[in-house]
Design an enzyme around this catalytic site. Structure first.
Site, PDB file in Angstrom:
ATOM      1  N   GLU A 186      62.963  50.845   7.058  1.00  0.00           N
ATOM      2  CA  GLU A 186      62.465  49.497   7.359  1.00  0.00           C
ATOM      3  C   GLU A 186      62.582  49.272   8.857  1.00  0.00           C
ATOM      4  O   GLU A 186      63.653  49.455   9.434  1.00  0.00           O
ATOM      5  CB  GLU A 186      63.300  48.427   6.650  1.00  0.00           C
ATOM      6  CG  GLU A 186      63.149  48.406   5.146  1.00  0.00           C
ATOM      7  CD  GLU A 186      64.064  47.389   4.489  1.00  0.00           C
ATOM      8  OE1 GLU A 186      64.072  47.337   3.256  1.00  0.00           O
ATOM      9  OE2 GLU A 186      64.783  46.649   5.206  1.00  0.00           O
ATOM     10  N   ASP A 246      68.908  35.788   8.826  1.00  0.00           N
ATOM     11  CA  ASP A 246      69.772  36.887   9.248  1.00  0.00           C
ATOM     12  C   ASP A 246      71.124  36.423   9.740  1.00  0.00           C
ATOM     13  O   ASP A 246      71.257  35.368  10.348  1.00  0.00           O
ATOM     14  CB  ASP A 246      69.075  37.695  10.347  1.00  0.00           C
ATOM     15  CG  ASP A 246      68.004  38.596   9.768  1.00  0.00           C
ATOM     16  OD1 ASP A 246      68.345  39.447   8.917  1.00  0.00           O
ATOM     17  OD2 ASP A 246      66.824  38.442  10.136  1.00  0.00           O
TER      18      ASP A 246
END
Lengths: 280, 409
Positions: A62, A73
């Site tokens: 990824e 995040d």
């Protein structure tokens, strides 16, 4: 209509597809889960770090697209996003990194992962085309739920790329079909209700969740968020088709700067060994 | 589904105002957003909820706020207007609310909703600290623990409000990530929410964010426009010709505008912060931005060609945000509301003008509106009526203003 099974390659893209399905099939044939690894584009020597992931035994890569406001995040990936942007990383740079990776690694699946705004800035069709041309196999967009997927999902399908959807502990049984509808490649199970890199989910909750997801889809299930140690990866690998590791790798890159690739390879190799030890 | 010929029928059932709005959130939050919407639908239809909201607005907030004819300001502006020119200027005095701004209207509504949903912990983001103070206030009033996220830069420049929030029992968490201002505080509040989905209610301070926030914040703030409409008719027997309000996220503006949207003879002007000028650092998302996705909704955003969000700038911390509520984006595109932008310098001049002519120290946010009012009034007929929302008082801003004027206090 959208099918909940891995999509068949479209004409023209047939030569490259379906690397993702092959990667999961290959891991399954070896009796283990696939190892899915993440780095943020433009944070450190990304080409070298991507090579290091593959050298360490990652099955799927990824590539994080940095964004100024990465609200899903945790601290490690937030900081990586800001480091990358502070160095002036552009969308063109990210696509160039992907293109380079594809040339060096013709068979390793590559997923672009990021937030809606950079993906939609020039239009969903533009992004889907650019991602395909750069050799990506699929896209994960954190902040486009099925309810808002009128542009990106259709554009990706049209282009022959996978739209990898996220399911979470809050995705209840009533909602799950909606998440699965239009998803392809694999289903990414976010194992904790939270942000990346912090808490770890209890193994029994992961097992229950994977069983629930399996009953709703034939897609491979990859489990991520908070996975750090080889033991954790191995335990998750016993029940899931894939294990995703991100923040721990991003932290290694932050800590080792120019020496990061060697450290990344060593760390990823440890995860890969743990998954293989579960073989059979 | 939509009522023909009405500007007041949106959002649609998916939370869209034309192409704007929506629910661009991580999957973890999606079920919460859906249950919030359900809870809000049921509350909106429940007369008991509305009665409790109205009661608190009257006896705790101090509503209705007065409608005030600013006679000396009107006269002052007529001095350099042409013959027969110089509109009457009226203010909706929302700066007289408890806590000193319109923010409390929305906080009362949202905390009642939180309690109705059985939530036991409140979080909020704040820029200047006004929404943080209002949230901390209602949390104290209802005995709920409260965490306020505030950019570290804003914590430094808004110390009095930080202290107020602490006095009210809130925990203020300084956000060190990103640009360390309002948008980063909102990111951090979203991160908290996603990790505490079971017990936590997020009181968003402006008419932005994922659906149903833009709708419910607008509805709670619409008390401003509903009162003003009645008051104006009672006092003058007519409706105003022009409404003016400052816009950061746009909650005070949409609160004033919305009840008038179908009054076709009422013009409306939203005033963004042009900061140091539209060709320099500013916070005018409509004037200088393009549509994009941030903080759960699609709307005009200050961003670069790659979709990276730009840092906003305004002397007013409350307007210092690179986005705007989605309903304003829609109202701009369909042309129902006009939007303009006013610089830091123009806002400072208007701030001082109001102090001297009316004995009212406005916040820097409505000072932007006043600057636009001054501009407009000169060209309008003397029988015309301008109604501006005085959405906050200026006590919090005196240090910023002193510094900008080169005064040491």
């Amino acid at each position: 209509m959208n099918s909940p099974v891995p999509m068949t390659p479209v004409e023209g893209a047939a030569a490259q597809l379906d690397r993702l399905a092959a990667a999961f099939a290959n891991a399954r044939a070896e009796g283990r889960a696939a190892l899915v690894t993440f780095v943020t584009a433009g944070d450190g020597d990304t080409a070298a770090n991507l090579d290091a992931l593959v050298a360490g035994g990652a099955d799927i890569v990824e590539l994080g697209m940095p964004f100024t406001d990465p609200m899903a995040d945790g601290p490690a990936i937030q900081a990586a996003n800001l480091r990358s942007l502070a160095r002036g990383t552009t969308t063109a740079d990210i696509l160039a990194i992907a293109t380079g990776f594809r040339q060096r690694h013709p068979n390793v699946p590559l997923i672009l992962m990021g937030y809606a705004n950079p993906m939609l800035r020039r239009g969903a069709e533009w992004f889907a085309g650019a991602a395909r041309d750069a050799g990506a196999d699929g896209v994960i967009c954190v902040d486009i739920p099925p309810e808002e997927d009128g542009a990106l999902g259709p554009a990706l399908r049209e282009t022959g790329l996978h739209l990898v959807r996220l399911a979470t502990p809050t995705t209840d049984t009533a909602r799950l079909p909606r998440v699965v509808d239009g998803a392809s490649g694999f289903l990414y199970y976010v194992s904790v209700a939270g942000i990346t890199g912090l808490q770890q989910a209890a193994q029994d909750s992961i097992e229950a969740a994977v069983a629930r997801l399996k009953s709703a889809t034939d897609l491979p299930i990859a489990v991520g968020f908070g996975v750090r140690t080889p033991d954790q990866a191995a335990a998750i690998g016993r029940v899931a088709d894939g294990v995703v590791v991100g923040s721990a790798i991003v932290e290694i890159i932050a800590k080792h700067s120019v020496d990061a690739p060697a450290a990344v390879t060593e760390y990823v190799a440890g995860l890969a060994r743990a998954l293989r030890a579960e073989e059979g | 589904m939509t009522i023909p010929n009405s500007y007041r029928a949106l959002p649609d059932e998916r939370g869209h105002f034309g192409e704007f709005g929506g629910r661009y959130v991580a999957e973890t939050l999606m079920p919460l957003i859906l249950s919030l919407e359900q809870a809000y639908r049921s509350a909106k239809a429940d007369p008991a909820f509305q009665a409790q909201f109205d009661d608190l607005l009257e006896h705790y907030v101090g509503r209705p706020s007065p409608l005030y004819y600013a006679e000396r300001l009107t006269e002052e502006l007529r001095k350099d207007a042409g013959l027969g020119k110089g509109a009457q200027i009226w203010f909706k005095r929302d700066e007289l609310n408890h806590t000193g701004a319109h923010k409390i209207n929305n906080c009362i509504g949202q905390i009642l909703l939180a309690i109705r949903m059985g939530k036991t912990r409140i979080i909020a983001e704040t820029g200047a600290g006004q929404h943080g103070v209002a949230t901390a206030t209602v949390c104290a009033r209802f005995g709920l623990p409260c965490v306020i996220y505030m950019g570290a830069k804003d914590v430094e420049r808004q110390q009095p409000n930080v202290f107020r929030m602490k006095l009210l029992g809130a925990e203020v968490r300084a956000v060190e990530s990103g640009a360390r201002t309002l948008k980063d505080a909102m990111n951090e509040a979203l991160r908290d929410w996603v990790a505490n989905v079971g017990d936590t209610f997020y009181i968003i301070g402006t008419a932005a964010g994922p659906h149903p926030y833009p709708e419910l914040v607008r509805d709670f703030q619409s008390v401003i426009g509903r009162e003003a409409r009645e008051q104006m008719q009672a006092r003058t027997g007519r409706l105003p010709d022009l409404l003016v309000a400052a816009i950061g996220g746009g909650s005070n503006a949409i609160g004033l505008f919305h009840p008038f949207l179908d009054d076709k003879d009422v013009a409306m002007l939203g005033v963004e912060a042009a900061g140091e000028g539209l060709d320099a650092r500013h916070a005018a998302s409509l004037a200088g931005g393009v549509p994009g996705v941030l903080h759960g909704n699609k709307t005009y955003l200050l961003q670069d060609e790659d979709g990276q969000i730009a840092e906003a700038h305004s002397i007013s911390a409350g307007l210092d945000y690179p986005g705007i509520g989605p309903e304003h984006s829609w109202l701009k595109d369909i042309g129902r509301v006009d939007y303009t932008a006013v610089t830091d310098r123009q806002a400072l001049d208007a701030f001082q003008l109001l102090c001297r002519t009316e004995g009212i120290i406005p916040a820097l946010e409505p000072s932007h509106a006043i600057a636009a009012v001054a501009e407009k009034a000169r060209d309008m007929d003397e029988n015309a009526i301008i109604l501006a929302n005085l959405c906050g008082r200026g006590d919090k801003d005196i240090f910023t203003v002193a510094e900008a004027l080169g005064v040491k206090i």
